[in-house]
Design a protein around this motif. Structure first.
Motif, PDB file in Angstrom:
ATOM      1  N   THR A 157      -5.838  18.911  16.010  1.00 25.70           N
ATOM      2  CA  THR A 157      -7.062  18.752  16.179  1.00 25.70           C
ATOM      3  C   THR A 157      -7.820  17.597  16.445  1.00 25.70           C
ATOM      4  N   THR A 158      -8.187  16.902  17.569  1.00 22.54           N
ATOM      5  CA  THR A 158      -8.738  15.839  17.459  1.00 22.54           C
ATOM      6  C   THR A 158     -10.158  15.738  17.703  1.00 22.54           C
ATOM      7  N   THR A 159     -10.918  14.636  17.070  1.00 23.94           N
ATOM      8  CA  THR A 159     -12.334  14.947  16.861  1.00 23.94           C
ATOM      9  C   THR A 159     -12.976  13.655  17.499  1.00 23.94           C
ATOM     10  N   THR A 160     -12.397  12.486  16.965  1.00 20.03           N
ATOM     11  CA  THR A 160     -13.242  11.163  17.276  1.00 20.03           C
ATOM     12  C   THR A 160     -12.397  10.171  18.135  1.00 20.03           C
ATOM     13  N   THR A 161     -13.132   9.560  19.061  1.00 21.60           N
ATOM     14  CA  THR A 161     -12.623   8.706  19.890  1.00 21.60           C
ATOM     15  C   THR A 161     -12.208   7.380  19.125  1.00 21.60           C
ATOM     16  N   ALA A 162     -10.884   7.006  19.369  1.00 20.55           N
ATOM     17  CA  ALA A 162     -10.346   6.184  18.447  1.00 20.55           C
ATOM     18  C   ALA A 162      -9.773   4.700  19.144  1.00 20.55           C
ATOM     19  N   ALA A 163     -10.264   4.535  20.221  1.00 20.05           N
ATOM     20  CA  ALA A 163      -9.440   3.427  20.973  1.00 20.05           C
ATOM     21  C   ALA A 163     -10.100   2.168  20.088  1.00 20.05           C
ATOM     22  N   SER A 164     -11.228   2.157  19.949  1.00 19.10           N
ATOM     23  CA  SER A 164     -11.959   1.154  19.338  1.00 19.10           C
ATOM     24  C   SER A 164     -11.380   0.893  17.846  1.00 19.10           C
ATOM     25  N   GLU A 165     -11.077   2.119  17.343  1.00 21.44           N
ATOM     26  CA  GLU A 165     -10.917   1.903  15.932  1.00 21.44           C
ATOM     27  C   GLU A 165      -9.175   1.450  15.748  1.00 21.44           C
ATOM     28  N   PHE A 166      -8.459   1.769  16.763  1.00 25.01           N
ATOM     29  CA  PHE A 166      -7.207   1.130  16.780  1.00 25.01           C
ATOM     30  C   PHE A 166      -7.225  -0.578  17.318  1.00 25.01           C
ATOM     31  N   LYS A 167      -8.134  -0.789  17.983  1.00 23.71           N
ATOM     32  CA  LYS A 167      -8.062  -2.187  18.040  1.00 23.71           C
ATOM     33  C   LYS A 167      -8.726  -2.912  17.128  1.00 23.71           C
ATOM     34  N   ARG A 168      -9.581  -2.399  16.428  1.00 19.76           N
ATOM     35  CA  ARG A 168     -10.090  -3.053  15.304  1.00 19.76           C
ATOM     36  C   ARG A 168      -9.055  -3.264  14.188  1.00 19.76           C
ATOM     37  N   ILE A 169      -8.282  -2.270  13.945  1.00 21.16           N
ATOM     38  CA  ILE A 169      -7.251  -2.534  13.103  1.00 21.16           C
ATOM     39  C   ILE A 169      -6.266  -3.157  13.551  1.00 21.16           C
ATOM     40  N   LYS A 170      -5.666  -3.150  14.385  1.00 18.69           N
ATOM     41  CA  LYS A 170      -4.644  -3.953  15.015  1.00 18.69           C
ATOM     42  C   LYS A 170      -4.972  -5.512  14.999  1.00 18.69           C
ATOM     43  N   ASP A 171      -6.090  -5.767  15.718  1.00 18.74           N
ATOM     44  CA  ASP A 171      -6.621  -7.039  15.691  1.00 18.74           C
ATOM     45  C   ASP A 171      -6.737  -7.815  14.058  1.00 18.74           C
ATOM     46  N   GLN A 172      -7.175  -7.019  13.373  1.00 18.69           N
ATOM     47  CA  GLN A 172      -7.282  -7.433  12.058  1.00 18.69           C
ATOM     48  C   GLN A 172      -5.759  -7.693  11.346  1.00 18.69           C
ATOM     49  N   ILE A 173      -4.728  -6.828  11.852  1.00 20.52           N
ATOM     50  CA  ILE A 173      -3.477  -7.117  11.243  1.00 20.52           C
ATOM     51  C   ILE A 173      -2.864  -8.189  11.777  1.00 20.52           C
ATOM     52  N   VAL A 174      -3.250  -8.331  13.260  1.00 18.95           N
ATOM     53  CA  VAL A 174      -2.634  -9.518  14.154  1.00 18.95           C
ATOM     54  C   VAL A 174      -3.114 -10.914  13.424  1.00 18.95           C
ATOM     55  N   ASN A 175      -4.624 -11.051  13.101  1.00 16.59           N
ATOM     56  CA  ASN A 175      -5.130 -12.154  12.722  1.00 16.59           C
ATOM     57  C   ASN A 175      -4.901 -12.400  11.034  1.00 16.59           C
ATOM     58  N   SER A 176      -4.409 -11.673  10.704  1.00 14.41           N
ATOM     59  CA  SER A 176      -4.304 -11.555   9.013  1.00 14.41           C
ATOM     60  C   SER A 176      -3.368 -12.813   8.356  1.00 14.41           C
ATOM     61  N   LEU A 177      -2.508 -13.136   9.212  1.00 17.31           N
ATOM     62  CA  LEU A 177      -1.345 -14.040   8.723  1.00 17.31           C
ATOM     63  C   LEU A 177      -2.166 -15.384   8.092  1.00 17.31           C
ATOM     64  N   LYS A 178      -3.121 -15.967   9.206  1.00 12.47           N
ATOM     65  CA  LYS A 178      -3.825 -17.208   8.694  1.00 12.47           C
ATOM     66  C   LYS A 178      -4.645 -16.956   7.474  1.00 12.47           C
ATOM     67  N   TRP A 179      -4.988 -15.725   7.535  1.00 12.80           N
ATOM     68  CA  TRP A 179      -6.318 -15.407   6.235  1.00 12.80           C
ATOM     69  C   TRP A 179      -5.635 -15.261   5.169  1.00 12.80           C
ATOM     70  N   VAL A 180      -4.328 -14.684   4.868  1.00 12.15           N
ATOM     71  CA  VAL A 180      -3.795 -14.497   3.574  1.00 12.15           C
ATOM     72  C   VAL A 180      -3.149 -15.945   3.064  1.00 12.15           C
ATOM     73  N   CYS A 181      -2.918 -16.701   4.091  1.00 13.77           N
ATOM     74  CA  CYS A 181      -2.356 -17.953   3.623  1.00 13.77           C
ATOM     75  C   CYS A 181      -3.226 -18.761   3.110  1.00 13.77           C
ATOM     76  N   GLN A 182      -4.498 -18.599   3.103  1.00 14.79           N
ATOM     77  CA  GLN A 182      -5.640 -18.949   2.540  1.00 14.79           C
ATOM     78  C   GLN A 182      -5.552 -18.807   0.987  1.00 14.79           C
TER      79      GLN A 182
END
Length: 359
Positions: free
Chosen positions: A157-182
């Motif tokens: 059962t699918t209920t909510t458009t998720a393209a933007s949510e996927f992009k949000r999480i993926k972008d956060q993962i991709v950009n996290s390396l520099k952040w955690v190194c702080q």
């Protein structure tokens, strides 16, 4: 120091070394046994599995109690039997209650990494199980991506458009390396773990895009689910690498806002003996195999902006307003009211010291 004393010290050191070797061998044997009997994540099982598990345990307990009752220690066995039966009854009632809310369970290996592994698998599966309009289900109480009791697969059962949510999480993962190194991590050391998680999200993105608009989307969805499970069940591979990186994200989240998480540590000071966030992270979060507490559950959920609902099944029940017994649940990673419909919700089952995934 006399020669006799020196010899005694040498003998004591040798005995300790031998004991350490035996302990390590025993721990390795247990680890190997777990690997042989428990996959990292199981196939999807009907929720009735829980009830059968505790009903079987209760039956075994009853048989043991009957045997004890016929012995000369009737008073002790009655007391122990009563306590055991009450605990078993609580788990059985909890299982029945959960069966009214959920249809399936996916078990996770009990190796101390179960929360992070359950979070990883649940998040990836939630992002993957979208139809060709890029939808996913974020309603933890209305998820039919399950097995029926006869073992057949239920629908999604699918209920909510998720393209933007996927992009949000993926972008956060991709950009996290520099952040955690702080927060004290060496980029060269953790880069391969970060890259493994990014590759996993690339796999999901490619799988979803390949099924969009495809007349055989349902068939492809099942194939992709199996591919995901295969990928996340390889020993010493993707699942372990990504699980450890989630630990790094959790620790960085706590270090980035210590005032938010320190009160949790102080409340559990006797348990962890930690008075500051960095010490707690080095002892309890970063090492693989370390079980998580409520503070780490909250930190990871808040780090990635994911809502996590946890059903606490510990044999205790609470009364609902209608007088019925219910299992206590807690919600972590709460988001702003206006954003809540866009955020992923993962539902996990907690039993003392262990987490599994609920559907």
């Amino acid at each position: 120091m006399s020669s006799a004393t020196k010899e005694d010290n040498v003998d004591a050191h040798a005995r300790q070394q031998e004991q350490d070797k035996l302990t390590q061998a025993q721990l390795l044997a247990i680890e190997n046994e777990i690997k042989l009997t428990q996959p990292l994540t199981s196939s999807l099982l009907p929720i009735s599995t829980l009830l059968r598990q505790y009903s079987d345990h209760s039956a075994d307990s009853d048989c043991n109690n009957d045997s004890n009752d016929s012995s000369n220690n009737n008073n002790n066995s009655d007391s122990n039997g009563s306590s055991g039966n009450e605990a078993a009854a609580g788990f059985i009632t909890s299982s029945k209650y959960l069966a009214t809310k959920y249809t399936s369970i996916r078990k996770v290996r009990g190796d101390g990494n179960c929360y992070y592994r359950a979070f990883l698998y649940g998040l990836c599966e939630c992002l993957l199980l979208r139809d060709n309009t890029n939808n996913y289900n974020n309603d933890s109480n209305n998820n039919d991506a399950s097995l029926k009791d006869d073992g057949s697969e239920g629908g999604v059962t699918t209920t909510t458009t998720a393209a933007s949510e996927f992009k949000r999480i993926k972008d956060q993962i991709v950009n996290s390396l520099k952040w955690v190194c702080q927060y004290g991590y060496d980029e060269m050391t953790i880069d391969m773990f970060h890259e493994e998680l990014v590759d996993l999200f690339n796999f999901i993105e490619k799988a979803v895009m390949s099924s969009n608009g495809d007349s055989t989307a349902d068939i492809k969805a099942k194939q992709q689910q199996q591919e995901l499970r295969t990928k996340l069940n390889e020993e010493n591979s993707t699942s372990d690498y990504c699980t450890w990186y989630l630990r790094v994200l959790t620790a960085a989240q706590m270090k980035s806002n210590p005032d938010r998480y320190l009160p949790f540590l102080l409340a559990d000071y006797e348990l962890h003996n930690c008075m500051d966030v960095p010490t707690y992270c080095s002892r309890e979060v970063e090492p693989m195999g370390k079980e998580c507490g409520m503070v780490t559950v909250a930190a990871l959920a808040e780090c990635l902006g994911v809502k996590v609902v946890i059903e606490y099944m510990d044999g205790r029940l609470v009364k609902k307003s209608n007088g019925e017994d219910a299992v206590v649940n807690h919600v972590f990673g709460q988001v702003d009211e206006e954003e809540k419909e866009d955020r992923i919700c993962l539902t996990l089952l907690y039993r003392p010291g262990h987490y599994d995934i609920l559907y």
